[in-house]
Enzyme design. Structure first.
Site, short mmCIF file in Angstrom:
data_model
loop_
_atom_site.label_atom_id
_atom_site.label_comp_id
_atom_site.label_asym_id
_atom_site.label_seq_id
_atom_site.Cartn_x
_atom_site.Cartn_y
_atom_site.Cartn_z
N LYS A 16 9.18 -0.16 -5.26
CA LYS A 16 8.04 -1.06 -5.43
C LYS A 16 7.07 -0.50 -6.48
O LYS A 16 6.52 -1.26 -7.29
CB LYS A 16 7.30 -1.25 -4.09
CG LYS A 16 8.05 -2.05 -3.04
CD LYS A 16 8.32 -3.50 -3.42
CE LYS A 16 7.10 -4.37 -3.42
NZ LYS A 16 7.45 -5.81 -3.68
N ASP A 30 0.83 -1.22 0.00
CA ASP A 30 0.00 0.00 0.00
C ASP A 30 0.86 1.26 0.00
O ASP A 30 0.35 2.36 -0.25
CB ASP A 30 -0.96 0.00 1.21
CG ASP A 30 -0.27 -0.07 2.57
OD1 ASP A 30 0.98 -0.14 2.61
OD2 ASP A 30 -0.99 -0.06 3.59
N GLU A 31 2.16 1.11 0.31
CA GLU A 31 3.02 2.31 0.41
C GLU A 31 3.17 3.03 -0.94
O GLU A 31 3.55 4.20 -0.96
CB GLU A 31 4.41 1.93 0.94
CG GLU A 31 4.34 1.32 2.32
CD GLU A 31 5.59 1.54 3.15
OE1 GLU A 31 6.48 2.27 2.72
OE2 GLU A 31 5.64 0.96 4.24
N TYR A 41 12.20 2.86 -0.78
CA TYR A 41 11.55 1.54 -0.83
C TYR A 41 10.26 1.60 -1.65
O TYR A 41 10.07 0.83 -2.60
CB TYR A 41 11.24 1.03 0.59
CG TYR A 41 10.21 -0.08 0.60
CD1 TYR A 41 10.54 -1.36 0.15
CD2 TYR A 41 8.90 0.14 1.06
CE1 TYR A 41 9.59 -2.39 0.13
CE2 TYR A 41 7.96 -0.88 1.05
CZ TYR A 41 8.31 -2.14 0.59
OH TYR A 41 7.37 -3.15 0.58
P1 NAD Z 1 11.42 -10.04 3.85
O1 NAD Z 1 12.42 -8.94 3.86
O2 NAD Z 1 11.08 -10.72 5.12
O3 NAD Z 1 11.88 -11.19 2.84
C1 NAD Z 1 12.41 -10.91 1.59
C2 NAD Z 1 13.00 -12.19 1.03
O4 NAD Z 1 13.50 -11.92 -0.29
C3 NAD Z 1 14.18 -12.73 1.84
O5 NAD Z 1 14.05 -14.12 2.02
C4 NAD Z 1 15.40 -12.38 0.99
O6 NAD Z 1 16.47 -13.30 1.17
C5 NAD Z 1 14.81 -12.47 -0.41
N1 NAD Z 1 15.56 -11.65 -1.38
C6 NAD Z 1 15.97 -10.36 -1.24
N2 NAD Z 1 16.65 -9.97 -2.35
C7 NAD Z 1 16.64 -11.03 -3.21
C8 NAD Z 1 17.14 -11.25 -4.51
N3 NAD Z 1 17.82 -10.29 -5.16
N4 NAD Z 1 16.95 -12.45 -5.10
C9 NAD Z 1 16.27 -13.43 -4.45
N5 NAD Z 1 15.77 -13.29 -3.20
C10 NAD Z 1 15.94 -12.11 -2.58
O7 NAD Z 1 10.13 -9.42 3.13
P2 NAD Z 1 8.59 -9.67 3.45
O8 NAD Z 1 8.18 -8.79 4.56
O9 NAD Z 1 8.35 -11.12 3.52
O10 NAD Z 1 7.94 -9.08 2.12
C11 NAD Z 1 7.72 -9.90 0.98
C12 NAD Z 1 7.11 -9.07 -0.13
O11 NAD Z 1 5.90 -8.48 0.32
C13 NAD Z 1 7.99 -7.90 -0.58
O12 NAD Z 1 7.86 -7.78 -1.97
C14 NAD Z 1 7.38 -6.69 0.11
O13 NAD Z 1 7.60 -5.52 -0.63
C15 NAD Z 1 5.92 -7.08 0.14
N6 NAD Z 1 5.14 -6.50 1.23
C16 NAD Z 1 5.50 -6.70 2.52
C17 NAD Z 1 4.71 -6.20 3.56
C18 NAD Z 1 5.05 -6.41 5.00
O14 NAD Z 1 4.35 -5.86 5.86
N7 NAD Z 1 6.07 -7.17 5.34
C19 NAD Z 1 3.57 -5.46 3.24
C20 NAD Z 1 3.26 -5.23 1.89
C21 NAD Z 1 4.04 -5.77 0.89
O1 DAU Z 2 2.55 -0.85 4.52
C1 DAU Z 2 3.21 -1.98 4.04
C2 DAU Z 2 4.68 -1.93 4.41
O2 DAU Z 2 4.75 -2.26 5.80
C3 DAU Z 2 5.53 -2.91 3.61
O3 DAU Z 2 5.50 -2.55 2.26
C4 DAU Z 2 6.97 -2.92 4.12
O4 DAU Z 2 7.73 -3.92 3.44
C5 DAU Z 2 6.97 -3.26 5.60
O5 DAU Z 2 8.27 -3.19 6.13
C6 DAU Z 2 6.05 -2.28 6.36
O6 DAU Z 2 6.62 -0.95 6.31
P1 DAU Z 2 6.59 0.01 7.57
O7 DAU Z 2 7.66 1.02 7.43
O8 DAU Z 2 5.20 0.52 7.80
O9 DAU Z 2 6.91 -1.05 8.74
P2 DAU Z 2 7.78 -0.90 10.07
O10 DAU Z 2 7.46 -2.09 10.92
O11 DAU Z 2 9.21 -0.59 9.79
O12 DAU Z 2 7.13 0.38 10.77
C7 DAU Z 2 5.76 0.41 11.16
C8 DAU Z 2 5.48 1.78 11.75
O13 DAU Z 2 6.19 1.87 13.01
C9 DAU Z 2 5.99 2.93 10.92
O14 DAU Z 2 5.10 4.01 11.03
C10 DAU Z 2 7.35 3.28 11.55
C11 DAU Z 2 7.13 2.94 13.00
N1 DAU Z 2 8.31 2.47 13.75
C12 DAU Z 2 9.07 1.48 13.18
C13 DAU Z 2 10.17 0.98 13.84
C14 DAU Z 2 11.02 -0.09 13.22
C15 DAU Z 2 8.60 2.98 14.98
O15 DAU Z 2 7.89 3.87 15.50
N2 DAU Z 2 9.70 2.50 15.65
C16 DAU Z 2 10.51 1.53 15.12
O16 DAU Z 2 11.52 1.15 15.77
#
Ligand code: NAD
Ligand code: DAU
Length: 376
Positions: free
Chosen positions: A181, A153-154, A177
């Site tokens: 994306k 959603d970012e 980031y």
């Molecule tokens: P993560 O960082 O936990 O995992 C990413 C994985 O990708 C890791 O296993 C890493 O080794 C692998 N990777 C990184 N670079 C690579 C490369 N060049 N080739 C092959 N593998 C590679 O990420 P996540 O939180 O599981 O997110 C997965 C997907 O979902 C991402 O595309 C992210 O943008 C999207 N997403 C995540 C969230 C969230 O809240 N975590 C929310 C919305 C979308």
């Molecule tokens: O919205 C989806 C996104 O959510 C994904 O696309 C990203 O991959 C995922 O990392 C996540 O991004 P955020 O930046 O929102 O997640 P994070 O957990 O880093 O932070 C959540 C919120 O908390 C954000 O507003 C920043 C804040 N934060 C984060 C950290 C790490 C803090 O206040 N303190 C912290 O130490």
């Protein structure tokens, strides 16, 4: 198109799959990818093979799938490699002929993208391009295949006090980031419109749950609290995120792959908007319930909540995200199955029950990274 059937375990859903033989998952060792692989193998009728291409970066901990590796020998293959490596991706298409690609691989942490954007451009943009181009050539006009791209959603930017992101909301990414994306999302859709590649996409909110890497807010706060360390809250802590339990997200992706309309994106949200400071307070409350602070020697008489520490804000910190997921609910019948309270309690209990995983992850490449703080 082939479809698969099979005896379903309770709680599983029956879905007709397009090409049941092989799914190529990228980044499947990471947080969401590992939950997705486990979900598909354990909770769906899929009987084929999953090939997981993962570079095993700091965020890719093979322990996340150690149980799957043992239990599904022959149906689960891990390939260590980079999605940017055209030759390797081409070889994998030749060897395994995947009918579905589910693309998770990315650099995913906003803070890291601010300190060092390069890897984000490489993996998120060039890596997605390498997969798309290989799929286009290997699939050459086939319609019975799917390329599913997992996005965020970012890409929509930051909301004011009201409103929600719809699939039609214009893109307005504001961190390296989210810009990377957004770029990958545009490439995916361009490959559909230009070359007819059968793509689907999902843009979801903040996931949480088991195997979440402890650089992200929820696992960081859980683990810091247990060790009596400060709980860092950026700025005034009033930034709002919509929290989505990871297994609900995996179910949504599976629906989109199997039933979603080609060329469409679906927003996926948890119906759980909350200010960061309230997320932290909820974590502290759940910890008080399952591991009371009075019994934790590291707390030295403090309560978990006493550890909250306001720190410098993330530069360009988006104020509010909120997701309108009415399209996936209406078209595909998906909605989140757990409330934030239920999901958070499950998550806290998982971290308490998996101290070996925590130890392993905290002694890897993660160690020390968060010593960096924002300064301005
Ligand atoms: P993560 O960082 O936990 O995992 C990413 C994985 O990708 C890791 O296993 C890493 O080794 C692998 N990777 C990184 N670079 C690579 C490369 N060049 N080739 C092959 N593998 C590679 O990420 P996540 O939180 O599981 O997110 C997965 C997907 O979902 C991402 O595309 C992210 O943008 C999207 N997403 C995540 C969230 C969230 O809240 N975590 C929310 C919305 C979308
Ligand atoms: O919205 C989806 C996104 O959510 C994904 O696309 C990203 O991959 C995922 O990392 C996540 O991004 P955020 O930046 O929102 O997640 P994070 O957990 O880093 O932070 C959540 C919120 O908390 C954000 O507003 C920043 C804040 N934060 C984060 C950290 C790490 C803090 O206040 N303190 C912290 O130490």
């Amino acid at each position: 198109m082939a479809s698969i059937s099979g005896k379903l375990q309770p709680g599983t859903e029956k879905i007709k799959m397009k090409n049941p033989s092989t799914i190529l998952v990228t980044g499947g060792v990471g947080f969401i990818g590992s939950n997705f692989i486990r979900y598909v193998l354990e909770k769906t009728a899929f009987k084929g093979r999953i090939v997981n291409l993962d570079k095993l970066t700091y965020a890719g901990n093979p322990e996340n799938l150690a149980d799957v590796q043992k239990k599904y020998k022959g149906r689960y293959v891990l390939v260590k490699g980079d999605i940017c490596d055209f030759k390797l991706v081409g070889r994998l298409f030749k060897k395994y002929s995947p009918g579905i690609v589910t693309h998770f691989a990315a650099e995913s942490h906003v803070d890291r993208s601010i300190f060092g954007p390069k890897d984000f451009i490489e993996t998120n943009i060039h890596g997605t391009f390498s997969l798309l181009e290989t799929a286009r050539q290997a699939w050459a006009g086939r319609k019975d295949v799917r390329f599913h791209h997992v996005s965020t959603d970012e890409v929509y930017g930051s909301l004011g006090r009201t409103g929600k992101f719809k699939e039609t909301t214009p893109y307005d990414p504001r961190s390296p980031y989210s810009a990377s994306k957004a770029s990958s999302d545009h490439l995916v859709m361009a490959y559909h419109h230009t070359y007819g590649l059968p793509v689907t996409m999902s843009n979801c909110s903040n996931n949480y749950g088991p195997y979440h890497f402890p650089e992200k807010l929820i696992p960081l706060v859980i683990l810091n609290a247990l060790e009596g360390k400060p709980l860092p809250v950026y700025g005034d802590g009033m930034q709002v995120r919509d929290w989505l339990y990871v297994e609900d997200h995996c179910a949504a992706i599976w629906r989109v792959i199997n039933k979603g309309r080609v060329g469409q994106t679906y927003n996926v949200g948890g119906n759980s908007e909350m200010a960061n400071i309230n997320v932290v307070k909820n974590i502290c409350a759940a910890l008080e319930k399952y591991r009371p602070s009075c019994c934790n020697v590291d707390l030295k008489g403090k309560k978990y909540l006493d550890l909250v520490t306001y720190v410098k804000d993330r530069p360009g910190h988006d104020r509010r995200y909120a997701i309108d997921f009415s399209k996936i609910r209406r078209e595909l019948g998906w909605k989140p199955s757990v409330t934030f309270k239920q999901g958070l309690e499950r998550t806290v209990r998982w971290y308490l029950d998996n101290s070996a995983w925590v130890r392993d992850v905290k002694t890897g490449a993660y160690r020390g990274w968060l010593k960096k703080n924002y300064t301005r």
